[in-house]
Design a protein around this motif. Structure first.
Motif, short mmCIF file in Angstrom:
data_model
loop_
_atom_site.label_atom_id
_atom_site.label_comp_id
_atom_site.label_asym_id
_atom_site.label_seq_id
_atom_site.Cartn_x
_atom_site.Cartn_y
_atom_site.Cartn_z
N PRO A 84 0.82 -1.22 0.00
CA PRO A 84 0.00 0.00 0.00
C PRO A 84 0.85 1.26 0.00
CG PRO A 84 -0.86 -1.60 1.57
CD PRO A 84 0.46 -2.13 1.11
N GLU A 85 0.31 2.32 -0.57
CA GLU A 85 1.03 3.60 -0.62
C GLU A 85 1.48 4.01 0.78
OE1 GLU A 85 -0.22 7.26 -3.09
OE2 GLU A 85 -0.80 7.75 -1.01
N HIS A 86 2.73 4.44 0.86
CA HIS A 86 3.27 4.80 2.17
C HIS A 86 4.42 5.78 2.01
CE1 HIS A 86 5.82 1.42 0.81
NE2 HIS A 86 6.79 2.04 1.45
N THR A 87 4.76 6.41 3.12
CA THR A 87 5.98 7.19 3.23
C THR A 87 6.78 6.59 4.37
OG1 THR A 87 6.90 9.42 3.40
CG2 THR A 87 4.98 8.92 4.78
N HIS A 88 7.83 7.30 4.81
CA HIS A 88 8.74 6.71 5.79
C HIS A 88 8.99 7.67 6.94
CE1 HIS A 88 9.70 3.46 2.96
NE2 HIS A 88 9.58 4.41 2.04
N ARG A 89 8.93 7.12 8.14
CA ARG A 89 9.29 7.92 9.30
C ARG A 89 10.81 8.05 9.42
NH1 ARG A 89 4.97 4.61 11.57
NH2 ARG A 89 3.17 5.90 12.07
N GLY A 90 11.51 7.10 8.82
CA GLY A 90 12.96 7.12 8.83
C GLY A 90 13.50 6.92 7.43
N CYS A 91 14.44 5.98 7.28
CA CYS A 91 15.07 5.71 5.99
C CYS A 91 14.80 4.27 5.55
CB CYS A 91 16.58 5.92 6.07
SG CYS A 91 17.07 7.61 6.48
N GLY A 93 5.32 4.09 -8.85
CA GLY A 93 4.72 5.38 -9.15
C GLY A 93 5.73 6.49 -9.31
N LEU A 94 6.98 6.22 -8.93
CA LEU A 94 8.06 7.19 -9.11
C LEU A 94 9.02 6.74 -10.21
CD1 LEU A 94 8.95 7.84 -5.34
CD2 LEU A 94 7.46 9.20 -6.81
N ASN A 95 9.34 5.43 -10.18
CA ASN A 95 10.27 4.87 -11.15
C ASN A 95 9.98 3.38 -11.33
OD1 ASN A 95 12.38 7.06 -11.81
ND2 ASN A 95 12.38 7.07 -9.57
N THR A 96 10.67 2.79 -12.29
CA THR A 96 10.65 1.34 -12.48
C THR A 96 12.04 0.83 -12.15
OG1 THR A 96 8.98 1.45 -14.23
CG2 THR A 96 10.33 -0.54 -14.13
N TYR A 97 12.09 -0.23 -11.33
CA TYR A 97 13.36 -0.74 -10.83
C TYR A 97 13.57 -2.16 -11.29
CZ TYR A 97 12.24 3.16 -7.73
OH TYR A 97 11.87 4.38 -7.24
N ASP A 98 14.84 -2.48 -11.61
CA ASP A 98 15.20 -3.80 -12.12
C ASP A 98 16.28 -4.41 -11.23
OD1 ASP A 98 15.29 -6.01 -13.79
OD2 ASP A 98 15.42 -4.83 -15.62
N SER A 99 16.63 -5.66 -11.54
CA SER A 99 17.62 -6.38 -10.74
C SER A 99 18.91 -5.57 -10.61
CB SER A 99 17.93 -7.73 -11.38
OG SER A 99 16.78 -8.54 -11.40
N GLY A 100 19.39 -5.46 -9.38
CA GLY A 100 20.62 -4.73 -9.10
C GLY A 100 20.42 -3.29 -8.71
N ASP A 101 19.23 -2.75 -8.91
CA ASP A 101 19.00 -1.34 -8.58
C ASP A 101 19.07 -1.11 -7.06
OD1 ASP A 101 18.81 -0.11 -11.06
OD2 ASP A 101 16.68 -0.55 -11.27
N PHE A 102 19.71 0.00 -6.70
CA PHE A 102 19.90 0.43 -5.32
C PHE A 102 18.94 1.59 -5.07
CE2 PHE A 102 21.85 3.29 -2.24
CZ PHE A 102 22.40 2.45 -1.28
N ILE A 103 18.07 1.45 -4.08
CA ILE A 103 16.99 2.43 -3.88
C ILE A 103 17.06 2.99 -2.46
CG2 ILE A 103 14.51 2.83 -4.00
CD1 ILE A 103 14.50 0.04 -5.60
N TYR A 104 17.02 4.31 -2.36
CA TYR A 104 16.99 4.97 -1.05
C TYR A 104 15.73 5.82 -0.96
CZ TYR A 104 17.97 8.40 2.61
OH TYR A 104 17.86 9.21 3.71
N MET A 105 14.98 5.66 0.13
CA MET A 105 13.77 6.44 0.36
C MET A 105 13.80 7.00 1.78
SD MET A 105 11.65 6.26 -2.31
CE MET A 105 11.67 5.36 -3.86
N ASN A 106 13.17 8.18 1.94
CA ASN A 106 12.99 8.75 3.27
C ASN A 106 11.64 9.45 3.34
OD1 ASN A 106 13.31 11.25 1.96
ND2 ASN A 106 15.46 11.44 2.53
N GLY A 107 11.44 10.30 4.33
CA GLY A 107 10.15 10.94 4.52
C GLY A 107 9.75 11.89 3.41
N GLU A 108 10.66 12.19 2.50
CA GLU A 108 10.33 13.06 1.37
C GLU A 108 9.66 12.29 0.24
OE1 GLU A 108 13.91 14.90 0.14
OE2 GLU A 108 14.19 16.04 2.00
N HIS A 109 9.65 10.96 0.35
CA HIS A 109 9.12 10.13 -0.73
C HIS A 109 7.83 9.43 -0.30
CE1 HIS A 109 13.58 10.17 -1.19
NE2 HIS A 109 13.26 10.44 -2.45
#
Length: 225
Positions: A148-155, A168-184
């Motif tokens: 479900p759609e969510h954001t993050h209290r931390g990282c 909804g932001l990007n499409t990710y494939d094998s090997g992709d490194f993804i960082y998310m925080n409260g701005e996403h």
């Protein structure tokens, strides 16, 4: 094709050994899957080794310094060699008869993996005890599976191990490194015919932001945390 990588600053800090244990783990696993970043780290380690070099140092000694520094960052410590034998640290994990090969860095944690548990939305998760660094999760999204759609209290750090997903932001494939925080804010889902397996670490529970899923927030510590 890998499109998302650690930042140049993260790769440099990883080579210098100044990243946090969690970031180091995720960057190292990404480098196992990404020759471009692996080469960048090797170059940074070599540069650091040369900075410590004295004019009289032989090229043979330079090579030894370089190899020693690189091993200290990317390889299993020698005193763990017995525990992390091939038998104790399998190179793959299984779910419903399917095998997923793991990057070299993550193989050491295969024996610390808990049981798979099914969640709503064609999701399965298995916790991984990282010791003092906390808890990570292998998360599998079957075809049509979603979080479900969510954001993050931390990282949140995520590495795609197999398959593909969109959020909804990007499409990710094998090997992709993804960082998310409260701005996403994002809503991961996979339409890959083989589903998608990721390795994810979050330092705070998710915060669901849409529809009925918001009712889950009092219990969000049970999801991927």
């Amino acid at each position: 094709m890998i499109k998302f990588h650690p930042s140049p600053e993260q790769l440099t800090a990883f080579a210098e050994g100044t990243l946090s244990p969690v970031e180091s783990l995720m960057v190292s696993a990404h480098c196992d899957m990404c020759s471009r970043c692996e080469t960048r780290v090797a170059d940074e380690v070599e540069r650091a080794a040369l900075e410590f070099d004295e004019p009289a140092t032989s090229s043979h000694t330079e090579d030894q310094i370089y190899k020693s520094m690189f091993a200290s960052i990317t390889q299993v410590p020698a005193d763990e060699a017995t525990y992390l034998s091939p038998k104790a640290a399998p190179s793959a994990i299984e779910l419903d008869g399917r095998k997923f090969e793991l990057p070299r860095t993550l193989r050491r944690y295969a024996s610390s993996m808990g049981n798979w548990s099914g969640l709503v939305g064609r999701l399965w998760q298995a916790p991984v005890d990282l010791g003092e660094a906390g808890v990570a999760h292998f998360i599998y999204m079957g075809r049509g599976g979603s979080v479900p759609e969510h954001t993050h209290r931390g990282c949140e750090y995520t590495l795609v191990l197999s398959g593909e997903f969109c959020d909804g932001l990007n499409t990710y494939d094998s090997g992709d490194f993804i960082y998310m925080n409260g701005e996403h804010t994002h809503a991961p889902h996979s339409d890959d015919t083989e589903g998608c397996l990721v390795f994810s670490i979050v330092d705070q529970p998710l915060h669901f932001t849409s529809g009925i899923a918001r009712l889950l927030n009092p219990f969000s510590h049970l999801f991927f945390r």
